[in-house]
Motif scaffolding. Sequence first.
Motif, mmCIF file in Angstrom:
data_model
loop_
_atom_site.group_PDB
_atom_site.id
_atom_site.type_symbol
_atom_site.label_atom_id
_atom_site.label_comp_id
_atom_site.label_asym_id
_atom_site.label_seq_id
_atom_site.Cartn_x
_atom_site.Cartn_y
_atom_site.Cartn_z
ATOM 1 N N PHE A 388 45.964 -54.802 -56.705
ATOM 2 C CA PHE A 388 47.146 -54.498 -56.955
ATOM 3 C C PHE A 388 47.904 -55.349 -57.948
ATOM 4 O O PHE A 388 47.611 -56.526 -58.143
ATOM 5 C CB PHE A 388 47.654 -54.706 -55.579
ATOM 6 C CG PHE A 388 49.220 -54.813 -55.668
ATOM 7 C CD1 PHE A 388 49.896 -53.614 -55.695
ATOM 8 C CD2 PHE A 388 49.982 -55.895 -55.567
ATOM 9 C CE1 PHE A 388 51.466 -53.667 -55.772
ATOM 10 C CE2 PHE A 388 51.475 -55.877 -55.573
ATOM 11 C CZ PHE A 388 52.180 -54.751 -55.806
ATOM 12 N N THR A 389 48.820 -54.917 -58.684
ATOM 13 C CA THR A 389 49.737 -55.447 -59.738
ATOM 14 C C THR A 389 51.023 -54.879 -59.623
ATOM 15 O O THR A 389 51.073 -53.807 -59.216
ATOM 16 C CB THR A 389 49.362 -55.285 -61.093
ATOM 17 O OG1 THR A 389 49.371 -53.897 -61.466
ATOM 18 C CG2 THR A 389 48.021 -55.921 -61.424
ATOM 19 N N PRO A 390 52.109 -55.633 -59.646
ATOM 20 C CA PRO A 390 53.526 -54.951 -59.453
ATOM 21 C C PRO A 390 53.802 -53.542 -60.354
ATOM 22 O O PRO A 390 54.348 -52.596 -59.815
ATOM 23 C CB PRO A 390 54.440 -55.961 -59.645
ATOM 24 C CG PRO A 390 53.664 -57.536 -59.607
ATOM 25 C CD PRO A 390 52.455 -56.881 -59.858
ATOM 26 N N ALA A 391 53.113 -53.724 -61.444
ATOM 27 C CA ALA A 391 53.215 -52.379 -62.429
ATOM 28 C C ALA A 391 52.605 -51.087 -61.844
ATOM 29 O O ALA A 391 52.797 -50.046 -62.097
ATOM 30 C CB ALA A 391 52.842 -52.644 -63.659
ATOM 31 N N LYS A 392 51.605 -51.443 -60.848
ATOM 32 C CA LYS A 392 50.712 -50.395 -60.346
ATOM 33 C C LYS A 392 51.585 -49.526 -59.484
ATOM 34 O O LYS A 392 51.280 -48.322 -59.016
ATOM 35 C CB LYS A 392 49.676 -50.702 -59.709
ATOM 36 C CG LYS A 392 48.641 -49.770 -59.090
ATOM 37 C CD LYS A 392 47.175 -50.215 -58.813
ATOM 38 C CE LYS A 392 46.430 -49.100 -58.808
ATOM 39 N NZ LYS A 392 44.998 -49.367 -58.555
ATOM 40 N N LEU A 393 52.667 -49.906 -58.848
ATOM 41 C CA LEU A 393 53.600 -49.514 -57.896
ATOM 42 C C LEU A 393 54.024 -48.057 -58.493
ATOM 43 O O LEU A 393 53.962 -46.925 -57.680
ATOM 44 C CB LEU A 393 54.717 -50.098 -57.396
ATOM 45 C CG LEU A 393 54.421 -51.095 -56.270
ATOM 46 C CD1 LEU A 393 55.789 -52.179 -55.794
ATOM 47 C CD2 LEU A 393 53.835 -50.562 -54.970
ATOM 48 N N ALA A 394 54.497 -48.003 -59.648
ATOM 49 C CA ALA A 394 54.922 -46.824 -60.335
ATOM 50 C C ALA A 394 53.978 -45.791 -60.408
ATOM 51 O O ALA A 394 54.398 -44.415 -60.898
ATOM 52 C CB ALA A 394 55.693 -47.101 -61.720
ATOM 53 N N THR A 395 52.755 -46.050 -60.546
ATOM 54 C CA THR A 395 51.649 -45.112 -60.906
ATOM 55 C C THR A 395 51.155 -44.622 -59.366
ATOM 56 O O THR A 395 50.487 -43.526 -59.436
ATOM 57 C CB THR A 395 50.474 -45.796 -61.476
ATOM 58 O OG1 THR A 395 49.857 -46.686 -60.462
ATOM 59 C CG2 THR A 395 51.051 -46.737 -62.749
ATOM 60 N N LEU A 396 51.711 -44.906 -58.416
ATOM 61 C CA LEU A 396 51.041 -44.385 -56.962
ATOM 62 C C LEU A 396 51.791 -42.913 -56.779
ATOM 63 O O LEU A 396 52.832 -42.613 -57.416
ATOM 64 C CB LEU A 396 51.684 -45.338 -55.831
ATOM 65 C CG LEU A 396 50.906 -46.715 -56.105
ATOM 66 C CD1 LEU A 396 51.465 -47.344 -54.602
ATOM 67 C CD2 LEU A 396 49.483 -46.870 -56.112
ATOM 68 N N GLY A 397 51.066 -42.256 -56.041
ATOM 69 C CA GLY A 397 51.653 -40.906 -55.509
ATOM 70 C C GLY A 397 53.132 -41.106 -54.703
ATOM 71 O O GLY A 397 53.230 -42.189 -54.297
#
Length: 454
Positions: A388-397
Amino acid sequence: MSRMLNLGWLMLGVAMTVGAQEKPADFATQIPLAVSGSGPWYRLELPLSAQLQARQTDLGDLRVFNAAGEPQAYALARESAQTRDDGQMHDVKWFPLYDAADATGHAPNVRIQSTTSGTLVEVQPSSQLEAGEETLRGWLLDASAIKAPLQHLILDWTSERDGFQRFSIEASDDLQHWQAWGEGQVARLSFSEERVEQHEVALPGQTARYLRLLWDSPSSAPVLTSVQLKSSDPRHVPLPLVWSQALAGSSAKAGEYTWQLPMGLNVERVQVELKQANSLAPVTLAGRRESSLPWQPLGSGLLYRLSQNGQDVVQNELQLYGQTVQQLKLTVDERGGGLGEQAPTLKYAVRATQVIFLARGDGPYSLALGSALAKPANLPLATLIPDFTPAKLATLGKATVQGEAVVTQTTTTTTTAVAETNWKKIGLWAVLLLSVLFLAAMAFSLLRKPPTHS
């Protein structure tokens, strides 16, 4: 003896497993979810209306289930004013923007000199104006040294200019193309031998190298004495605020109004309805968790709705610090005329909450809330999503509440579910107690048995 201990631990494990089997029927409210995008992780922006279905302030009674009624692993992304990074303050340079006194409807034309890094050195009018022909239309701010999103603008100006200052805010990275960032409003007022000042303006939380402030009312800008910008850490951009519907209040005596919130919430801002034009009300706000507790001061300020140059100038919000409250009380200094006998409506804002869950099994998935007995089951984000990285939140379904309807069980069904849960809890403790007694009896029997002699 070893076999007996193993049997006891097995019984204990079975009892704990039985107690941990939660079903959607154990929760008062179930909300269907729709998912889109690539999984297996999905992110839900939890609507405030759904959050208010919970019975626990920390959302410990929130669950996500699949079509088979199996609970899903999930994490919560939420924050409060106490834990959020307040950002960093920056002193910046500011340059005057002059234009002809009779020029209206356009930004001043200027000549700009800057260094190779983009730092402004000089800003001059594009043509020389004689004394008396020019007016100070606004200010150009150099934010080129700030690489983080801009959250707030703080201004101070000479004491000769009291009253309200309204101006437009524009942002640019090249001084050629400008993007509107809304309007700002600051004020310096005197009231009942007291001075009320408003210096801070909220910005949209984006990056920009330059800001342009152009005055609307009055048409000429004041002389600034201090300019600061507050930025946020780009890795921890605050979650947005979500606002409630208007909440009706009550008034037990003149100048005092109270409101009851649906549950204890970490309120960060309130907005008070000002129905009448030319309203001016110095106020103090207090809050508490329940009626048996004393009121605690939360903040104070000046609320107003005043007519100026044919427009309403409104300041009807108070900023709080995220304390958990369920009751609010507003006390008004009625020397300003008060807010009337009937309590105004109030809106409150809390930080948005995101639910991230790992989809297991077949959908459709549902959100369940509303249990006084459920224990928190959320995981840390780094556990739920290993890289997990904070930027990854935007890439989730993405998961969304399906439709407006919230399916709420009847009181009878809810009572039955709670009763069943209580019987499960009683059964669990009974099994645990029997296990302990059984092990104690076996140990006592072995201790009393005389030793064998070879």
